[in-house]
Enzyme design. Structure first.
Site, PDB file in Angstrom:
ATOM      1  N   ASN A   1      -6.638  33.435  38.497  1.00 59.97           N
ATOM      2  CA  ASN A   1      -5.074  33.496  37.729  1.00 59.97           C
ATOM      3  C   ASN A   1      -4.318  33.646  38.540  1.00 59.97           C
ATOM      4  O   ASN A   1      -4.513  34.272  39.679  1.00 59.97           O
ATOM      5  CB  ASN A   1      -5.329  34.329  36.335  1.00 59.97           C
ATOM      6  CG  ASN A   1      -4.086  34.234  35.291  1.00 59.97           C
ATOM      7  OD1 ASN A   1      -3.882  32.829  35.096  1.00 59.97           O
ATOM      8  ND2 ASN A   1      -3.488  35.174  35.150  1.00 59.97           N
TER       9      ASN A   1
ATOM     10  N   GLN B   1       7.643  33.273  37.287  1.00 63.52           N
ATOM     11  CA  GLN B   1       7.344  32.941  35.696  1.00 63.52           C
ATOM     12  C   GLN B   1       7.443  33.766  34.742  1.00 63.52           C
ATOM     13  O   GLN B   1       7.799  33.451  33.492  1.00 63.52           O
ATOM     14  CB  GLN B   1       5.783  32.284  35.759  1.00 63.52           C
ATOM     15  CG  GLN B   1       5.571  31.015  36.550  1.00 63.52           C
ATOM     16  CD  GLN B   1       4.904  31.185  38.007  1.00 63.52           C
ATOM     17  OE1 GLN B   1       5.423  32.461  38.472  1.00 63.52           O
ATOM     18  NE2 GLN B   1       4.265  30.697  38.746  1.00 63.52           N
TER      19      GLN B   1
ATOM     20  N   ASP C   1      -6.717  29.944  35.338  1.00 66.30           N
ATOM     21  CA  ASP C   1      -6.721  28.677  35.777  1.00 66.30           C
ATOM     22  C   ASP C   1      -8.137  28.113  36.280  1.00 66.30           C
ATOM     23  O   ASP C   1      -8.274  26.971  36.111  1.00 66.30           O
ATOM     24  CB  ASP C   1      -6.053  28.810  37.229  1.00 66.30           C
ATOM     25  CG  ASP C   1      -4.523  28.750  36.892  1.00 66.30           C
ATOM     26  OD1 ASP C   1      -3.954  29.985  36.655  1.00 66.30           O
ATOM     27  OD2 ASP C   1      -3.703  27.843  36.977  1.00 66.30           O
TER      28      ASP C   1
ATOM     29  N   ARG D   1       3.924  23.161  34.746  1.00 70.52           N
ATOM     30  CA  ARG D   1       2.987  24.236  35.519  1.00 70.52           C
ATOM     31  C   ARG D   1       2.011  24.998  34.219  1.00 70.52           C
ATOM     32  O   ARG D   1       2.527  25.041  33.181  1.00 70.52           O
ATOM     33  CB  ARG D   1       3.425  25.069  36.554  1.00 70.52           C
ATOM     34  CG  ARG D   1       4.899  25.642  36.269  1.00 70.52           C
ATOM     35  CD  ARG D   1       5.132  26.737  34.920  1.00 70.52           C
ATOM     36  NE  ARG D   1       4.140  27.768  35.072  1.00 70.52           N
ATOM     37  CZ  ARG D   1       3.902  28.515  33.952  1.00 70.52           C
ATOM     38  NH1 ARG D   1       4.358  27.824  32.820  1.00 70.52           N
ATOM     39  NH2 ARG D   1       2.629  29.170  34.090  1.00 70.52           N
ATOM     40  N   GLY D   2       1.006  25.843  34.825  1.00 78.89           N
ATOM     41  CA  GLY D   2       0.352  26.196  33.892  1.00 78.89           C
ATOM     42  C   GLY D   2      -0.982  25.324  33.395  1.00 78.89           C
ATOM     43  O   GLY D   2      -0.968  24.215  33.484  1.00 78.89           O
ATOM     44  N   ALA D   3      -2.052  25.958  33.555  1.00 77.04           N
ATOM     45  CA  ALA D   3      -3.454  24.981  33.768  1.00 77.04           C
ATOM     46  C   ALA D   3      -3.485  23.962  32.584  1.00 77.04           C
ATOM     47  O   ALA D   3      -3.718  23.055  32.925  1.00 77.04           O
ATOM     48  CB  ALA D   3      -4.619  25.827  33.733  1.00 77.04           C
TER      49      ALA D   3
ATOM     50  N   ARG E   1      -2.443  19.994  42.826  1.00 72.42           N
ATOM     51  CA  ARG E   1      -2.739  21.289  42.717  1.00 72.42           C
ATOM     52  C   ARG E   1      -4.324  21.803  42.654  1.00 72.42           C
ATOM     53  O   ARG E   1      -5.034  21.244  41.776  1.00 72.42           O
ATOM     54  CB  ARG E   1      -2.175  22.266  41.735  1.00 72.42           C
ATOM     55  CG  ARG E   1      -0.534  21.804  41.677  1.00 72.42           C
ATOM     56  CD  ARG E   1       0.346  22.755  40.864  1.00 72.42           C
ATOM     57  NE  ARG E   1       0.240  24.301  41.239  1.00 72.42           N
ATOM     58  CZ  ARG E   1       0.565  25.258  40.773  1.00 72.42           C
ATOM     59  NH1 ARG E   1       0.977  25.020  39.354  1.00 72.42           N
ATOM     60  NH2 ARG E   1       0.562  26.422  41.157  1.00 72.42           N
TER      61      ARG E   1
HETATM   62  O1  MRU Z   1       1.250  28.666  39.370  1.00 72.82           O
HETATM   63  P1  MRU Z   1       1.189  28.252  37.769  1.00 72.82           P
HETATM   64  O2  MRU Z   1       2.459  28.687  36.990  1.00 72.82           O
HETATM   65  O3  MRU Z   1       0.886  27.003  37.293  1.00 72.82           O
HETATM   66  O4  MRU Z   1       0.278  29.559  37.240  1.00 72.82           O
HETATM   67  C1  MRU Z   1      -0.084  29.730  35.923  1.00 72.82           C
HETATM   68  C2  MRU Z   1      -1.022  30.660  35.678  1.00 72.82           C
HETATM   69  O5  MRU Z   1      -1.603  31.372  36.658  1.00 72.82           O
HETATM   70  C3  MRU Z   1      -1.172  30.834  34.393  1.00 72.82           C
HETATM   71  O6  MRU Z   1      -1.774  32.196  34.033  1.00 72.82           O
HETATM   72  C4  MRU Z   1      -2.562  29.946  33.912  1.00 72.82           C
HETATM   73  O7  MRU Z   1      -2.486  28.548  34.434  1.00 72.82           O
HETATM   74  C5  MRU Z   1      -3.152  29.923  32.467  1.00 72.82           C
HETATM   75  S1  MRU Z   1      -1.713  29.197  31.546  1.00 72.82           S
HETATM   76  C6  MRU Z   1      -2.164  29.060  29.878  1.00 72.82           C
END
Ligand code: MRU
Length: 335
Positions: free
Chosen positions: A232, A181, A222, A45-47, A79
């Site tokens: 985000n 997270q 995101d 996960r994470g963009a 997603r």
């Molecule tokens: O649902 P997630 O864990 O994928 O959400 C992640 C976030 O909101 C992060 O802040 C975002 O993706 C930036 S990661 C460098």
């Protein structure tokens, strides 16, 4: 450095982020459908990390001899909010067309995207380090670290670079309900690197922002709309309002692949709705009465007016974001 995702001959290897910090287990995805499942179920996960995973998923699809449109559609349906997913799929789709689906060419492109992502995060860190006040706490939300990228991180990249520059910083990590997270990933990642970190529950953030101890807030993104509105992790908007109210700088750190100039404002960003069980249960244990109604938006939108600056690999954008972001994006296309 923590290896979030790697290409191997056996398939795409990812650290299973659902099991951190208690276990360090790696998952090998051997098909593009397994990569899609890993993104959907938050193994990864994470963009930016989702973007790298999707690119590797497309490469796997080519190796399997699958149809390009089928592969891209399956990965795109995982997603909806992080635009890096769609950015990476489009880049791979072009390479697929140019190479007529040559698996070797697509594998090389996916590996290039991974390496570029690490270099981009390091550049974001270099650009943002000067913004971080010395001797203060830095508040962050969710995990925008090495685990959310191919390595180094965006928000945590800025923090890592500031620490490397000799700044004395303590990180305040929001636990980030409901998926935790911050508690599970950010706290673990910073401990792993020896960066001082204290964990707080999300509802403590206002208290600390009012205390004068927090020098700035740094978060990831995101999707960034053309007007500078930022989607985000849910809870980011509340932090931004609290930061402004208390005169604390609020920074967003993100690669330009998170910028979506086709989306005019945050109102147009699709917000992922996740399962009710994430809210009603904590690690499988019910914490609410059965059958209670639940809302679970995974992201919120912070209007641009709350954002002090957006740190990218090409430099820092400030208001008015309509022009500053477009200028940085134009530099990227010219490069
Ligand atoms: O649902 P997630 O864990 O994928 O959400 C992640 C976030 O909101 C992060 O802040 C975002 O993706 C930036 S990661 C460098």
């Amino acid at each position: 450095m923590i290896e979030t995702i790697q290409w191997t001959e056996a398939g795409v290897v990812m650290i299973d982020q659902r099991r951190l910090p208690r276990e360090q287990v790696f998952v090998t995805c051997r098909t593009y459908r397994e990569v899609a499942d890993a993104i959907r179920s938050m193994v990864i996960r994470g963009a930016p990390a989702i973007g790298v995973a999707a690119a590797m998923g497309v490469a796997l699809g080519a190796r399997e001899g699958a149809d390009c449109e089928e592969v891209c559609a399956t990965l795109a349906a995982t997603r909806p909010t992080a635009v890096n997913l769609f950015w990476a799929i489009e880049r791979m789709r072009r390479v697929w067309a140019g190479s007529r689906g040559d698996a070797r060419t697509l594998i090389e492109e996916a590996q290039r995207i991974r390496l570029e992502d690490i270099a981009i995060c390091q550049a974001i860190g270099r650009n943002g380090a000067a913004l971080v006040p010395d001797g203060k706490m830095v508040l962050t939300h969710c995990n925008a670290g090495a685990l959310a990228t191919a390595g180094y991180g965006t928000a945590l990249g800025v923090i890592r670079a500031a620490v490397s520059a000799g700044k004395k910083i303590e990180v305040l990590a929001d636990e980030t309900r409901p998926f935790l997270q911050g508690a599970r990933l950010t706290a673990w990642e910073l401990q792993h690197d020896g960066i001082p970190v204290k964990l707080i529950t999300d509802n403590m953030a206002g208290h600390f922002l009012h205390s004068g101890r927090v020098g700035c807030v740094v978060v990831g993104a995101d999707r960034i709309a053309a007007n500078g509105d930022v989607a985000n992790k849910i809870g980011t908007y509340s932090l931004a309002v609290l930061a402004k109210e208390n005169g604390v700088a609020f920074y967003v750190a993100a690669p330009l692949s998170t910028l979506d100039l086709k989306t005019a404002s945050g109102a147009e960003i699709p917000i992922e709705q996740r399962a009710a069980s994430e809210v009603t249960h904590v690690f499988g244990v019910p914490v609410a009465p059965e059958n209670v109604g639940v809302e679970n938006p995974a992201f919120d939108v912070t209007p641009a007016r709350y954002i002090t600056a957006i740190v990218t690999e090409r430099g820092i954008a400030r208001a008015p974001y309509e022009s500053s972001l477009r200028e940085l994006a134009a530099e990227r296309s010219a490069a």
